[in-house]
Design a protein around this motif. Structure first.
Motif, short mmCIF file in Angstrom:
data_model
loop_
_atom_site.label_atom_id
_atom_site.label_comp_id
_atom_site.label_asym_id
_atom_site.label_seq_id
_atom_site.Cartn_x
_atom_site.Cartn_y
_atom_site.Cartn_z
N PRO A 1 0.81 -1.23 0.00
CA PRO A 1 0.00 0.00 0.00
C PRO A 1 0.84 1.28 0.00
CG PRO A 1 -0.93 -1.59 1.52
CD PRO A 1 0.39 -2.14 1.07
N GLY A 2 1.92 1.30 0.75
CA GLY A 2 2.80 2.47 0.77
C GLY A 2 3.50 2.68 -0.56
N GLU A 3 3.97 1.60 -1.17
CA GLU A 3 4.63 1.71 -2.48
C GLU A 3 3.65 2.21 -3.53
OE1 GLU A 3 6.56 -1.85 -3.75
OE2 GLU A 3 8.15 -1.68 -2.26
N ARG A 4 2.42 1.69 -3.50
CA ARG A 4 1.41 2.11 -4.46
C ARG A 4 1.12 3.61 -4.30
NH1 ARG A 4 -3.27 -0.36 -2.91
NH2 ARG A 4 -2.58 -2.36 -3.68
N ARG A 5 0.94 4.07 -3.05
CA ARG A 5 0.69 5.49 -2.80
C ARG A 5 1.84 6.35 -3.32
NH1 ARG A 5 -1.54 3.82 1.89
NH2 ARG A 5 0.41 3.97 3.03
N ALA A 6 3.06 5.92 -3.06
CA ALA A 6 4.23 6.68 -3.51
C ALA A 6 4.27 6.78 -5.04
CB ALA A 6 5.51 6.05 -2.98
N LEU A 7 3.98 5.69 -5.73
CA LEU A 7 3.99 5.71 -7.20
C LEU A 7 2.89 6.61 -7.74
CD1 LEU A 7 4.77 2.00 -8.09
CD2 LEU A 7 6.26 3.98 -8.39
N ILE A 8 1.71 6.57 -7.12
CA ILE A 8 0.61 7.42 -7.56
C ILE A 8 0.96 8.89 -7.35
CG2 ILE A 8 -1.80 8.07 -7.09
CD1 ILE A 8 -2.28 5.06 -6.49
N GLU A 9 1.54 9.21 -6.21
CA GLU A 9 1.97 10.58 -5.94
C GLU A 9 3.02 11.03 -6.95
OE1 GLU A 9 3.25 10.95 -1.89
OE2 GLU A 9 1.29 10.35 -1.11
N GLN A 10 3.97 10.14 -7.22
CA GLN A 10 5.02 10.45 -8.20
C GLN A 10 4.40 10.72 -9.57
OE1 GLN A 10 7.92 7.32 -8.41
NE2 GLN A 10 9.11 8.32 -10.02
N TRP A 11 3.43 9.93 -9.96
CA TRP A 11 2.76 10.11 -11.25
C TRP A 11 1.96 11.41 -11.27
CZ3 TRP A 11 2.96 8.66 -16.07
CH2 TRP A 11 1.87 8.87 -16.91
N ASN A 12 1.24 11.68 -10.18
CA ASN A 12 0.41 12.89 -10.13
C ASN A 12 1.25 14.17 -10.11
OD1 ASN A 12 -1.96 11.46 -10.25
ND2 ASN A 12 -2.17 11.34 -8.03
N GLU A 13 2.49 14.09 -9.63
CA GLU A 13 3.37 15.25 -9.61
C GLU A 13 3.87 15.61 -11.01
OE1 GLU A 13 6.47 14.36 -6.84
OE2 GLU A 13 5.15 14.57 -5.10
N ARG A 14 3.78 14.66 -11.91
CA ARG A 14 4.22 14.93 -13.29
C ARG A 14 3.22 15.87 -13.96
NH1 ARG A 14 7.77 12.08 -16.01
NH2 ARG A 14 6.61 12.41 -17.93
N SER A 15 3.73 16.80 -14.73
CA SER A 15 2.83 17.70 -15.47
C SER A 15 2.40 17.06 -16.79
CB SER A 15 3.53 19.03 -15.73
OG SER A 15 4.72 18.81 -16.47
N ASP A 16 3.26 16.20 -17.33
CA ASP A 16 2.98 15.57 -18.63
C ASP A 16 2.52 14.14 -18.40
OD1 ASP A 16 2.99 14.75 -21.26
OD2 ASP A 16 5.15 14.34 -21.26
N HIS A 17 1.30 13.84 -18.84
CA HIS A 17 0.76 12.48 -18.72
C HIS A 17 0.45 11.86 -20.08
CE1 HIS A 17 -0.89 13.22 -14.38
NE2 HIS A 17 0.43 13.22 -14.44
N ARG A 18 0.61 12.63 -21.17
CA ARG A 18 0.15 12.17 -22.47
C ARG A 18 1.26 11.83 -23.47
NH1 ARG A 18 -5.26 13.19 -23.69
NH2 ARG A 18 -6.34 14.32 -22.07
N SER A 19 2.42 12.30 -23.27
CA SER A 19 3.48 12.11 -24.27
C SER A 19 3.98 10.66 -24.29
CB SER A 19 4.65 13.06 -23.98
OG SER A 19 5.33 12.64 -22.82
N TRP A 20 4.75 10.38 -25.33
CA TRP A 20 5.37 9.06 -25.45
C TRP A 20 6.26 8.78 -24.24
CZ3 TRP A 20 10.41 7.42 -25.58
CH2 TRP A 20 10.62 6.10 -25.97
N HIS A 21 7.01 9.80 -23.84
CA HIS A 21 7.91 9.67 -22.69
C HIS A 21 7.11 9.38 -21.41
CE1 HIS A 21 11.28 9.99 -20.11
NE2 HIS A 21 11.04 11.24 -19.68
N ALA A 22 5.98 10.03 -21.24
CA ALA A 22 5.13 9.81 -20.06
C ALA A 22 4.61 8.37 -20.03
CB ALA A 22 3.97 10.80 -20.04
N HIS A 23 4.26 7.85 -21.19
CA HIS A 23 3.80 6.45 -21.26
C HIS A 23 4.91 5.48 -20.86
CE1 HIS A 23 -0.19 6.98 -23.01
NE2 HIS A 23 0.33 7.98 -23.71
#
Length: 174
Positions: free
Chosen positions: A48-70
């Motif tokens: 659960p802690g690892e999952r939360r950390a990964l979600i936070e890390q993803w949400n901190e990103r401004s780019d979610h759509r680019s090839w690099h983001a994928h």
């Protein structure tokens, strides 16, 4: 204290009945269950802690759509899945080893029976029965040991896939 002594005495008697191969089955069983318990600890305490950390890390990103983001998202999911699958193959291997050790016990027990038959003929039924028990008890112990881990090994394997899919769903695009 007396109960513990009785338990240890029962285990000693069982191992004497089945022969030395039962020590190997017991060692494999101990390692297998240690790994199973460790995986459950990871699933319910660490994940659960690892999952939360990964979600936070993803949400901190401004780019979610680019090839690099994928690719970043795929790497995060892959890392979590790798953590989830740690020791699952080892558990499955130990499950597979248990019946093989039981078969080894069967062979050594039958060799003992044939030894008695070669020395005494069929006249010493008691000695033959001891060899037969050394042939059948390890087989039973190996099968029971394997069966005790089959469910958990397949559950842990399925759970790794499910949790990786859940993380992928949680890391949605904007």
């Amino acid at each position: 204290m007396v109960t513990l002594y009785n338990l240890l005495e029962s285990i000693r008697g069982f191992i004497e009945l089945g022969g030395d191969v039962l020590w190997a089955i017991m060692a494999v069983l101990l390692v297998m269950w240690t790994l199973i318990i460790e995986r459950y600890w990871y699933l319910f305490r660490v994940l659960p802690g690892e999952r939360r950390a990964l979600i936070e890390q993803w949400n901190e990103r401004s780019d979610h759509r680019s090839w690099h983001a994928h690719r970043v998202k795929e790497e995060m999911i892959s890392r979590l899945k790798g953590n989830l699958e740690t020791n699952v193959r080892n558990i499955q291997t130990l499950v597979a080893i248990c019946p093989l050790l039981g078969l080894l016990g069967t062979v050594t027990g039958m060799v003992a029976v044939f030894d008695v038959m070669a020395y005494f003929g069929t006249g010493n039924v008691r000695a033959m029965a001891a060899g037969v028990s050394k042939a059948t008890v390890p087989t039973m112990a190996g099968m029971v040991a394997a069966l005790s881990g089959v469910y958990f090994a397949s559950y842990l394997d399925r759970k790794a896939d499910i949790e990786a899919e859940k993380l992928e769903d949680l890391l949605q695009h904007d």
